[in-house]
Design a protein around this motif. Structure first.
Motif, PDB file in Angstrom:
ATOM      1  N   ILE A 145      12.461  55.696  18.526  1.00 62.36           N
ATOM      2  CA  ILE A 145      13.287  56.217  19.508  1.00 62.36           C
ATOM      3  C   ILE A 145      13.356  55.326  20.893  1.00 62.36           C
ATOM      4  N   GLN A 146      12.252  55.099  21.409  1.00 58.50           N
ATOM      5  CA  GLN A 146      12.099  54.055  22.270  1.00 58.50           C
ATOM      6  C   GLN A 146      12.726  52.771  22.550  1.00 58.50           C
ATOM      7  N   GLU A 147      12.619  52.280  21.146  1.00 55.04           N
ATOM      8  CA  GLU A 147      13.158  50.927  21.108  1.00 55.04           C
ATOM      9  C   GLU A 147      14.798  50.763  21.137  1.00 55.04           C
ATOM     10  N   LEU A 148      15.414  52.200  20.947  1.00 53.89           N
ATOM     11  CA  LEU A 148      16.729  52.354  21.051  1.00 53.89           C
ATOM     12  C   LEU A 148      17.322  52.730  22.419  1.00 53.89           C
ATOM     13  N   MET A 149      16.442  53.168  23.485  1.00 57.62           N
ATOM     14  CA  MET A 149      16.767  53.767  24.733  1.00 57.62           C
ATOM     15  C   MET A 149      17.119  52.906  25.577  1.00 57.62           C
ATOM     16  N   PHE A 150      17.971  52.866  26.422  1.00 61.87           N
ATOM     17  CA  PHE A 150      18.213  51.918  27.624  1.00 61.87           C
ATOM     18  C   PHE A 150      17.686  52.538  28.953  1.00 61.87           C
ATOM     19  N   ILE A 151      16.647  51.806  29.322  1.00 70.69           N
ATOM     20  CA  ILE A 151      16.189  52.178  30.567  1.00 70.69           C
ATOM     21  C   ILE A 151      16.165  51.240  31.802  1.00 70.69           C
ATOM     22  N   PHE A 152      15.836  51.406  33.034  1.00 67.27           N
ATOM     23  CA  PHE A 152      16.185  50.872  34.010  1.00 67.27           C
ATOM     24  C   PHE A 152      15.842  49.384  33.905  1.00 67.27           C
ATOM     25  N   ALA A 153      14.695  49.149  33.249  1.00 69.84           N
ATOM     26  CA  ALA A 153      14.150  47.710  33.340  1.00 69.84           C
ATOM     27  C   ALA A 153      14.954  46.622  32.353  1.00 69.84           C
ATOM     28  N   ASN A 154      16.012  47.346  31.467  1.00 69.66           N
ATOM     29  CA  ASN A 154      16.584  46.714  30.642  1.00 69.66           C
ATOM     30  C   ASN A 154      17.836  46.003  31.329  1.00 69.66           C
ATOM     31  N   LEU A 155      18.057  46.387  32.671  1.00 72.52           N
ATOM     32  CA  LEU A 155      19.112  45.767  33.326  1.00 72.52           C
ATOM     33  C   LEU A 155      19.062  44.500  33.285  1.00 72.52           C
ATOM     34  N   ILE A 156      17.728  44.073  33.291  1.00 68.25           N
ATOM     35  CA  ILE A 156      17.690  42.529  33.425  1.00 68.25           C
ATOM     36  C   ILE A 156      18.163  41.708  32.215  1.00 68.25           C
ATOM     37  N   ASP A 157      18.738  42.468  31.270  1.00 67.36           N
ATOM     38  CA  ASP A 157      19.532  41.855  30.065  1.00 67.36           C
ATOM     39  C   ASP A 157      20.953  41.686  30.383  1.00 67.36           C
ATOM     40  N   VAL A 158      21.370  42.484  31.382  1.00 68.83           N
ATOM     41  CA  VAL A 158      22.797  42.602  31.572  1.00 68.83           C
ATOM     42  C   VAL A 158      23.244  41.508  32.425  1.00 68.83           C
ATOM     43  N   ASP A 159      24.379  40.842  32.049  1.00 65.40           N
ATOM     44  CA  ASP A 159      24.948  39.313  32.452  1.00 65.40           C
ATOM     45  C   ASP A 159      25.114  39.575  33.982  1.00 65.40           C
ATOM     46  N   ASP A 160      25.287  38.265  34.836  1.00 72.10           N
ATOM     47  CA  ASP A 160      25.424  38.404  36.177  1.00 72.10           C
ATOM     48  C   ASP A 160      26.654  39.230  36.541  1.00 72.10           C
ATOM     49  N   ARG A 161      27.736  38.634  35.850  1.00 73.27           N
ATOM     50  CA  ARG A 161      29.052  39.616  36.253  1.00 73.27           C
ATOM     51  C   ARG A 161      28.935  40.983  36.174  1.00 73.27           C
ATOM     52  N   GLY A 162      28.120  41.552  35.105  1.00 73.97           N
ATOM     53  CA  GLY A 162      28.080  42.831  35.073  1.00 73.97           C
ATOM     54  C   GLY A 162      27.002  43.715  35.987  1.00 73.97           C
ATOM     55  N   ILE A 163      26.037  42.776  36.418  1.00 71.17           N
ATOM     56  CA  ILE A 163      25.193  43.248  37.593  1.00 71.17           C
ATOM     57  C   ILE A 163      26.004  43.160  39.045  1.00 71.17           C
ATOM     58  N   GLN A 164      26.856  42.431  39.078  1.00 71.27           N
ATOM     59  CA  GLN A 164      27.777  42.233  40.318  1.00 71.27           C
ATOM     60  C   GLN A 164      28.841  43.537  40.247  1.00 71.27           C
ATOM     61  N   THR A 165      29.251  43.673  39.120  1.00 70.97           N
ATOM     62  CA  THR A 165      30.180  45.100  39.051  1.00 70.97           C
ATOM     63  C   THR A 165      29.351  46.362  39.220  1.00 70.97           C
ATOM     64  N   LEU A 166      28.116  46.251  38.668  1.00 71.31           N
ATOM     65  CA  LEU A 166      27.363  47.494  38.906  1.00 71.31           C
ATOM     66  C   LEU A 166      26.832  47.786  40.429  1.00 71.31           C
ATOM     67  N   LEU A 167      26.490  46.698  41.146  1.00 71.99           N
ATOM     68  CA  LEU A 167      26.121  46.746  42.425  1.00 71.99           C
ATOM     69  C   LEU A 167      27.365  47.211  43.383  1.00 71.99           C
ATOM     70  N   ARG A 168      28.573  47.095  42.856  1.00 70.05           N
ATOM     71  CA  ARG A 168      29.758  47.411  43.737  1.00 70.05           C
ATOM     72  C   ARG A 168      29.767  48.807  43.800  1.00 70.05           C
ATOM     73  N   GLU A 169      29.361  49.419  42.751  1.00 73.58           N
ATOM     74  CA  GLU A 169      29.270  50.977  42.430  1.00 73.58           C
ATOM     75  C   GLU A 169      28.147  51.805  42.996  1.00 73.58           C
ATOM     76  N   VAL A 170      27.092  51.123  43.525  1.00 71.03           N
ATOM     77  CA  VAL A 170      25.874  51.886  43.697  1.00 71.03           C
ATOM     78  C   VAL A 170      25.656  51.832  45.136  1.00 71.03           C
ATOM     79  N   SER A 171      25.053  52.830  45.865  1.00 70.19           N
ATOM     80  CA  SER A 171      24.811  52.882  47.080  1.00 70.19           C
ATOM     81  C   SER A 171      23.258  52.106  47.382  1.00 70.19           C
ATOM     82  N   THR A 172      23.398  51.840  48.805  1.00 73.14           N
ATOM     83  CA  THR A 172      22.310  50.732  48.803  1.00 73.14           C
ATOM     84  C   THR A 172      20.950  51.843  49.108  1.00 73.14           C
ATOM     85  N   GLU A 173      21.033  53.056  49.389  1.00 65.50           N
ATOM     86  CA  GLU A 173      20.048  53.930  49.598  1.00 65.50           C
ATOM     87  C   GLU A 173      19.545  54.174  48.070  1.00 65.50           C
TER      88      GLU A 173
END
Length: 339
Positions: free
Chosen positions: A236-264
């Motif tokens: 089950i754990q192998e299939l879960m997406f956790i915060f540390a797995n964001l390292i595997d998201v490509d740069d364009r995806g990270i940039q898109t995500l950051l536009r939707e997230v508050s600084t706090e």
């Protein structure tokens, strides 16, 4: 299809559907929405509300795309079911289209299991809490992961690990048994939707539900499962997406995500992140923004673990929403796309 300056589709799939439906007028759009479940209605309704400055050429392009799709996928030579299935999958993607395909092709009447999706999680928990655990597991498996996680949180803690264990080991349900359960629930509810097929549960369903659980409860549930079946817990754990797995998201995806997230929220979440993930976040920000974020991290001081976990869950929820709309691609521990 309308394109932006980067030669990417100007509108997401949900936005193109919204433009198409709005061009039909209120009466026909409302008729289409009748065949959709709560998630589809919410996604398309949100797209309708967010659309701004849609030009006539954009509308024409969407309608032309639909017309070409119809023309290319003529029903000659293939069955009507295949035609509808291919059309919807091409328009919405296989995952998003699956529920709608069931509603149209299976032709069932409104049933109880699907009607539950229109209730709040607390109400669902009250309806099912006194049923046999296997029945509860089947019902929760039919809910969308976020709704399932919230429903699970309202059930007694002693039940939660057992239910996730049962969900993970479900291997489908016999149609006759599912129909009987559906009819029992329908007798308690008045819904206007349709039941899905009998394929419910499984490891991925359990992992998806746990992804939406509050951090402390997720940990407690996994510990309970480990005590019963350590191998299953690991799978089950192998299939879960956790915060540390964001390292595997490509740069364009990270940039898109950051536009939707508050600084706090980002500052709190990164207090519990390793240096590699922090560096990836910094790399996808402007130099000035990265400097300000570093300063905020240094000035934040000690924070409660529960606050960090809550912030990470909040960001993951945004990431899943973006993944569902096709704006980013998430990779799990196994390296496969999720959601």
């Amino acid at each position: 299809m309308p394109m932006d300056n980067d030669n990417k589709p100007k509108y997401s799939g949900a936005e193109r559907v919204a433009i198409f439906m709005m061009s039909l007028g209120e009466e026909y759009a409302a008729e289409l929405l009748r065949y959709m479940g709560p998630k589809e209605v919410q996604r398309i309704g949100g797209a309708m509300a967010s659309l701004e400055r849609v030009t006539r050429s954009d509308i024409d392009a969407v309608l032309r795309e639909f017309s070409e799709l119809i023309h290319d996928q003529t029903a000659l030579g293939i069955g009507a079911d295949d035609y509808v299935r291919n059309l919807l999958c091409a328009a919405l993607g296989e995952d998003k289209a699956s529920g709608l395909i069931d509603r149209i092709l299976l032709g069932r009447n409104s049933k109880g299991l699907e009607a539950l999706k229109w209730l709040d999680a607390r109400a669902i928990s009250e309806i099912i809490r006194h049923e046999h655990p296997q029945i509860v597991a089947i019902v929760i498996s039919h809910l969308d992961p976020d709704q399932a996680a919230e429903t699970l949180s309202y059930l007694p803690e002693r039940m939660q690990s057992d239910l996730i264990l049962r969900i993970a080991t479900l291997d489908g349900v016999q149609p006759a048994a599912l129909q009987e359960l559906d009819e029992i629930l329908e007798s308690q509810l008045s819904g206007k939707n349709t039941a899905k097929s009998s394929m419910v549960g499984g490891l991925q369903a359990a992992a998806n539900i746990l992804n939406f659980m509050e951090g402390a409860r997720e940990t407690a549930i996994m510990e309970g499962i480990t005590q019963v079946d350590a191998d299953l817990s690991e799978r089950i754990q192998e299939l879960m997406f956790i915060f540390a797995n964001l390292i595997d998201v490509d740069d364009r995806g990270i940039q898109t995500l950051l536009r939707e997230v508050s600084t706090e929220s980002l500052v709190l979440a990164l207090k519990g992140a390793d240096d590699d993930l922090k560096d990836k976040i910094f790399k996808n920000m402007s130099k000035r923004a990265a400097e300000m974020l570093r300063e905020d991290l240094e000035a934040k001081g000690p924070v409660r673990v529960s606050d960090v976990e809550a912030a990470q869950k909040e960001i993951l929820a945004v990431a899943r929403r973006l993944a569902e709309s096709g704006d980013i691609v998430l990779g799990g521990k196994g390296g496969e796309a999720m959601l």
